[in-house]
Design a protein around this motif. Structure first.
Motif, mmCIF file in Angstrom:
data_model
loop_
_atom_site.group_PDB
_atom_site.id
_atom_site.type_symbol
_atom_site.label_atom_id
_atom_site.label_comp_id
_atom_site.label_asym_id
_atom_site.label_seq_id
_atom_site.Cartn_x
_atom_site.Cartn_y
_atom_site.Cartn_z
ATOM 1 N N ASN A 1 48.575 -19.167 1.110
ATOM 2 C CA ASN A 1 47.427 -18.784 1.923
ATOM 3 C C ASN A 1 47.711 -17.389 2.510
ATOM 4 O O ASN A 1 48.769 -17.155 3.097
ATOM 5 N N HIS A 2 46.748 -16.488 2.357
ATOM 6 C CA HIS A 2 46.927 -15.106 2.817
ATOM 7 C C HIS A 2 47.286 -15.040 4.310
ATOM 8 O O HIS A 2 48.118 -14.219 4.731
ATOM 9 N N LEU A 3 46.694 -15.912 5.108
ATOM 10 C CA LEU A 3 46.950 -15.893 6.557
ATOM 11 C C LEU A 3 48.369 -16.361 6.864
ATOM 12 O O LEU A 3 49.027 -15.842 7.764
ATOM 13 N N GLY B 1 50.757 -15.810 4.912
ATOM 14 C CA GLY B 1 51.526 -14.607 4.582
ATOM 15 C C GLY B 1 51.635 -13.684 5.787
ATOM 16 O O GLY B 1 52.740 -13.256 6.153
ATOM 17 N N HIS B 2 50.512 -13.403 6.440
ATOM 18 C CA HIS B 2 50.547 -12.497 7.604
ATOM 19 C C HIS B 2 51.491 -13.036 8.682
ATOM 20 O O HIS B 2 52.192 -12.267 9.341
ATOM 21 N N ILE B 3 51.500 -14.345 8.875
ATOM 22 C CA ILE B 3 52.385 -14.944 9.885
ATOM 23 C C ILE B 3 53.852 -14.750 9.473
ATOM 24 O O ILE B 3 54.704 -14.391 10.283
ATOM 25 N N VAL C 1 44.899 -10.633 12.880
ATOM 26 C CA VAL C 1 43.715 -9.823 13.181
ATOM 27 C C VAL C 1 43.613 -8.668 12.192
ATOM 28 O O VAL C 1 44.465 -7.789 12.144
ATOM 29 N N SER C 2 42.566 -8.735 11.353
ATOM 30 C CA SER C 2 42.459 -7.748 10.280
ATOM 31 C C SER C 2 40.991 -7.454 10.000
ATOM 32 O O SER C 2 40.113 -7.772 10.804
ATOM 33 N N GLY C 3 40.730 -6.863 8.826
ATOM 34 C CA GLY C 3 39.356 -6.548 8.451
ATOM 35 C C GLY C 3 38.584 -7.797 8.051
ATOM 36 O O GLY C 3 37.355 -7.827 8.109
ATOM 37 N N THR D 1 49.701 -4.554 7.609
ATOM 38 C CA THR D 1 48.573 -4.519 6.673
ATOM 39 C C THR D 1 48.946 -5.334 5.426
ATOM 40 O O THR D 1 50.087 -5.791 5.286
ATOM 41 N N ASP D 2 47.973 -5.488 4.529
ATOM 42 C CA ASP D 2 48.200 -6.362 3.369
ATOM 43 C C ASP D 2 49.365 -5.878 2.511
ATOM 44 O O ASP D 2 49.476 -4.688 2.212
ATOM 45 N N ASN D 3 50.214 -6.808 2.139
ATOM 46 C CA ASN D 3 51.385 -6.508 1.307
ATOM 47 C C ASN D 3 51.803 -7.798 0.607
ATOM 48 O O ASN D 3 51.301 -8.877 0.946
HETATM 49 ZN ZN ZN Z 1 45.179 -9.397 5.337
#
Ligand code: ZN
Ligand code: KG4
Length: 377
Positions: A111-113, A115-117, A146-148, A339-341
């Motif tokens: 899950n992308h979120l 990933g951010h965590i 918190v992103s786009g 940011t996204d990576n």
């Molecule tokens: Zn993102």
């Protein structure tokens, strides 16, 4: 040691990374599509998919080259399965699946979120291993992503059932626009450029953040749910039919004549009133993000707070979290990991692999994919 190749293509960045044991980044390559989307003032989904198709292979190759590994030496593949733009997600997901099949390697969907965590945990481990005198980022934590595309609060705990996995509970989310989306839309309205967050952040240093009081804008929903569309509309009403709108139109015409104006050049084309307006807008967004996050952490009785996603690059947000942090440990990843990576995807995937999770050939992309929900796989 387990080397995980991470692949991320949920929005407008094509990214691949090689991460060892979920805690050491061997490479992290990001191909940004900003130049493709900037003239539209936002991401155009069809163009994004095409750009991913063009970039995915060279980006994965470059990630392996920088990590000094061949695809054969990678132990497993982790790929973003959602949420995001479906056409964009599918490019990375199908590529990752094909690699896993061809190389006979384990595959997991991330899950992308999540990933951010994990970007916070990953970088904290790396920095501490490198001897930086930092506190340990620990769970349980409250995380603001918190992103786009997202503005969500999660309570993250180590899983009670299958260590070393994690349990995520969503505490709140945006009812309408994401915070980054609001930055992008305000910047588009005022012809300041794309993406809007970084340019508003930089311009705001020259503005009075109390010039316009947006304090009266009601945030709808529950105390934990965000809402930024009212604020965005309030900015629109302040601009429409005024000198600010005429100034923005002139700026729009000027911007068509210069590819990438410097900040000074842009400032030279902005009245103080415009700069004060964006500084006040930024202040209102930041205030709301900070207050709701600390309130959520207090309610959950946790003292670790993680802030991640593109908007986590915002300098005022970082400053305000630092100012309010008494009694809490607040962790932000560096801008490159905010940011996204794909390093964050590889790191999150590593823990799923450790827990024995494997995706099959039927793994598919989900435009909407709540964190904590079970994958359809
Ligand atoms: Zn993102
Ligand atoms: O995480 P990200 O790269 O992609 C998404 O998953 O959306 O975030 C991109 C978003 C954009 O809306 C951009 O305007 C915003 O993050 N952003 C910022 C800043 N840098 C990027 N917003 C506010 N201040 C910044 N410095």
């Amino acid at each position: 040691m387990m080397l995980v190749l991470g692949i991320e293509s949920s929005c407008d960045e094509t990214a691949a990374a090689v991460v060892a044991d979920g805690e050491s980044i061997r490479s992290s390559v990001v191909a940004s599509q900003i130049l493709t989307h900037e003239k539209y003032g936002g991401v155009v989904p069809e163009l994004a998919s095409r750009e991913h198709l063009r970039s995915i292979e060279p980006v994965v190759d470059e990630a392996c080259r920088q990590a000094e590994v061949t695809l054969d030496q990678v132990d497993a593949i982790a790929v973003t399965e959602g949420p995001g733009l479906i056409g964009s997600l599918l490019v990375g997901l199908v590529y990752g699946k094909a690699l896993a099949l061809a190389l006979n390697k384990p595959l997991v969907g991330v899950n992308h979120l999540e990933g951010h965590i994990h970007a916070v945990l990953l970088e904290n481990k790396m920095d501490r291993a490198a001897g930086k005198p930092l506190a340990e980022a620990r769970l349980p934590a409250v995380t603001l992503v918190v992103s786009g595309g997202h503005t969500s609060l999660f309570h993250v705990t180590p899983s009670a059932t299958s260590s070393p996995r994690f349990d995520y509970t969503q505490l709140g989310r945006t009812r309408d626009d994401a915070a980054g989306e609001a930055f992008d839309k305000v910047a588009k309205l005022l012809a300041l450029g794309y993406p809007g967050g970084p340019v508003i952040d930089k311009l705001s240093h020259f503005g009075d953040s109390h010039a316009v009081d947006f304090g009266h804008i009601k945030m709808r929903g529950t105390p934990r749910d965000f809402s930024f569309s009212g604020l965005k509309t309030a900015v629109l009403y302040r601009v429409r039919g005024t000198d600010l709108a005429r100034e923005a139109e002139k700026r729009r015409a000027w911007r068509k004549t210069v590819e990438h104006p410097s900040l000074d050049d842009l400032r030279g084309h902005c009245s103080q009133e415009t700069i004060d307006l964006v500084a006040s807008f930024q202040h209102a967004v930041v205030q709301d993000l900070v207050e709701r996050t600390f309130a959520a952490a207090e309610d959950a009785r946790v003292d670790n707070i993680f802030v991640s996603g593109g908007v986590a690059c915002n300098s005022l947000l970082r400053q305000r979290f630092a100012e309010r942090s008494r009694g809490f440990q607040v962790f932000f990843p560096s801008p490159a990991l905010s940011t996204d990576n794909a390093a964050m995807i590889a790191a999150a995937g590593y823990y799923k692999l450790l827990a024995g999770e494997r995706a099959g050939i039927s793994l598919t992309a989900h435009a909407s994919f709540p964190l904590g929900a079970k994958s359809q796989e």
